[in-house]
Design an enzyme around this catalytic site. Structure first.
Site, mmCIF file in Angstrom:
data_model
loop_
_atom_site.group_PDB
_atom_site.id
_atom_site.type_symbol
_atom_site.label_atom_id
_atom_site.label_comp_id
_atom_site.label_asym_id
_atom_site.label_seq_id
_atom_site.Cartn_x
_atom_site.Cartn_y
_atom_site.Cartn_z
ATOM 1 N N LYS A 13 51.517 38.716 36.978
ATOM 2 C CA LYS A 13 51.992 39.225 35.690
ATOM 3 C C LYS A 13 51.823 40.741 35.560
ATOM 4 O O LYS A 13 52.710 41.423 35.047
ATOM 5 C CB LYS A 13 51.208 38.509 34.586
ATOM 6 C CG LYS A 13 51.632 38.818 33.183
ATOM 7 C CD LYS A 13 50.982 37.840 32.226
ATOM 8 C CE LYS A 13 49.469 37.856 32.334
ATOM 9 N NZ LYS A 13 48.796 38.643 31.310
ATOM 10 N N ARG A 88 47.805 35.698 21.458
ATOM 11 C CA ARG A 88 46.981 34.714 22.139
ATOM 12 C C ARG A 88 46.760 33.479 21.256
ATOM 13 O O ARG A 88 46.279 32.455 21.723
ATOM 14 C CB ARG A 88 45.641 35.352 22.501
ATOM 15 C CG ARG A 88 44.885 34.578 23.543
ATOM 16 C CD ARG A 88 44.074 35.480 24.435
ATOM 17 N NE ARG A 88 44.812 35.870 25.621
ATOM 18 C CZ ARG A 88 44.336 36.717 26.538
ATOM 19 N NH1 ARG A 88 43.163 37.262 26.382
ATOM 20 N NH2 ARG A 88 45.045 37.028 27.599
ATOM 21 N N ARG A 127 41.767 35.912 47.773
ATOM 22 C CA ARG A 127 41.476 37.326 47.522
ATOM 23 C C ARG A 127 40.171 37.716 48.201
ATOM 24 O O ARG A 127 39.202 36.969 48.191
ATOM 25 C CB ARG A 127 41.324 37.560 46.011
ATOM 26 C CG ARG A 127 42.647 37.708 45.326
ATOM 27 C CD ARG A 127 42.565 38.648 44.169
ATOM 28 N NE ARG A 127 41.626 38.187 43.138
ATOM 29 C CZ ARG A 127 41.776 38.498 41.858
ATOM 30 N NH1 ARG A 127 42.795 39.227 41.464
ATOM 31 N NH2 ARG A 127 40.898 38.071 40.980
ATOM 32 N N ARG A 160 34.689 37.670 45.998
ATOM 33 C CA ARG A 160 33.965 37.885 44.740
ATOM 34 C C ARG A 160 33.633 36.543 44.108
ATOM 35 O O ARG A 160 34.357 35.567 44.281
ATOM 36 C CB ARG A 160 34.802 38.716 43.768
ATOM 37 C CG ARG A 160 35.078 40.114 44.300
ATOM 38 C CD ARG A 160 35.654 40.977 43.225
ATOM 39 N NE ARG A 160 36.675 40.267 42.453
ATOM 40 C CZ ARG A 160 37.498 40.875 41.610
ATOM 41 N NH1 ARG A 160 37.418 42.164 41.416
ATOM 42 N NH2 ARG A 160 38.393 40.188 40.958
ATOM 43 N N ARG A 171 39.136 29.176 35.006
ATOM 44 C CA ARG A 171 39.873 30.262 34.341
ATOM 45 C C ARG A 171 41.301 29.836 34.037
ATOM 46 O O ARG A 171 41.837 30.116 32.964
ATOM 47 C CB ARG A 171 39.901 31.513 35.234
ATOM 48 C CG ARG A 171 38.768 32.471 34.970
ATOM 49 C CD ARG A 171 38.658 33.520 36.053
ATOM 50 N NE ARG A 171 39.820 34.405 36.100
ATOM 51 C CZ ARG A 171 40.199 35.073 37.195
ATOM 52 N NH1 ARG A 171 39.541 34.913 38.318
ATOM 53 N NH2 ARG A 171 41.235 35.872 37.163
#
Ligand code: ZN
Length: 238
Positions: A13, A88, A127, A160, A171
């Site tokens: 995004k 939101r 990642r 991470r 998430r």
């Protein structure tokens, strides 16, 4: 033209937001970034947000709405803007409707980047980051030249903590839960669902394909209205 961009973490995004804004010549406004900036600048709004977040709370609709209203009254937003991370909640969506009506701006165009859960988890868990220079790699899309080490300084890359499968899944689930009622609110309006499990260039092309006819058909009248308003109420002085 007012655009709302929705997409889960890992949907790309942020990349699309920048490209669309450049293409249309409108600002991309991220309420998350704005909150961080307000806090850093120590404004009264930032101070209020900081104390809420320090207490573990979520910054409320009222504060976010006020911040947004202030931001979109800046001269650079007179012809439209792209919102990322807002609205939101349904309450924020209703507030935005009121704000746009007040400014004689058209109802927003909603772009929803939809990516299957599996693909998102795959992307986010691949990642890697260089702990020294903080550069981010993606083993699927942007791997380092030599496996496992940073291109720039040769430091071994790490995963991470917030990119672990467990955290990533949570998430995405949270995003989905929060966003579903807001997407439902826009469902029967100018709503476009875009398959986000393809290359960024392909996705951008699909988005411009959706927007192009709207720009040429409505762009001029929308901008003329904004301009008229700007001169009639001293908009530029803000
Ligand atoms: Zn590095």
């Amino acid at each position: 033209m007012v655009l709302l961009l929705f997409g889960p973490p890992g949907s790309g995004k942020g990349t699309q937001s920048g490209r669309i804004a450049d293409w249309l010549g409108i600002p991309a406004i991220s309420t998350g970034d704005m909150l961080r900036e307000e806090i850093q600048a120590g404004t009264p709004l930032g101070a209020a947000a900081k104390s809420i977040m320090a207490g573990g709370g979520l910054v409320g609709d009222d504060l976010v709405n006020r911040m947004l209203a202030q931001r979109v009254s800046a001269p650079d937003s007179a012809h439209g803007f792209l919102l990322d991370g807002y609205p939101r909640t349904v309450e924020q969506a209703e507030f935005l409707d009121g704000l746009l009506a007040e400014r004689h701006l058209q109802t927003p165009i909603v772009l929803h980047l939809d990516v299957p859960m599996d693909a998102l988890v795959g992307r986010l868990t691949s990642r890697r980051q260089c702990p020294k220079c903080k550069r981010i790699y993606n083993l699927l899309q942007m791997p380092p030249r030599v496996p496992g080490v940073c291109d720039d300084d040769g430091t071994p890359l790490i995963t991470r903590k917030d990119d672990s499968e467990e955290v990533v899944t949570e998430r995405i689930r949270t995003y989905d839960e929060v966003t579903r009622p807001v997407l439902a609110y826009y469902q029967d309006r100018k709503y476009h669902q875009i398959r986000g499990d393809r290359s960024p260039s392909y996705i951008f092309e699909e988005i411009t394909g959706i927007l192009e006819p709207l720009v040429s058909k409505n762009g001029a009248s929308c901008c003329a209205k904004a301009k008229a308003k700007q001169s009639s109420d001293g908009f530029a002085a803000l």
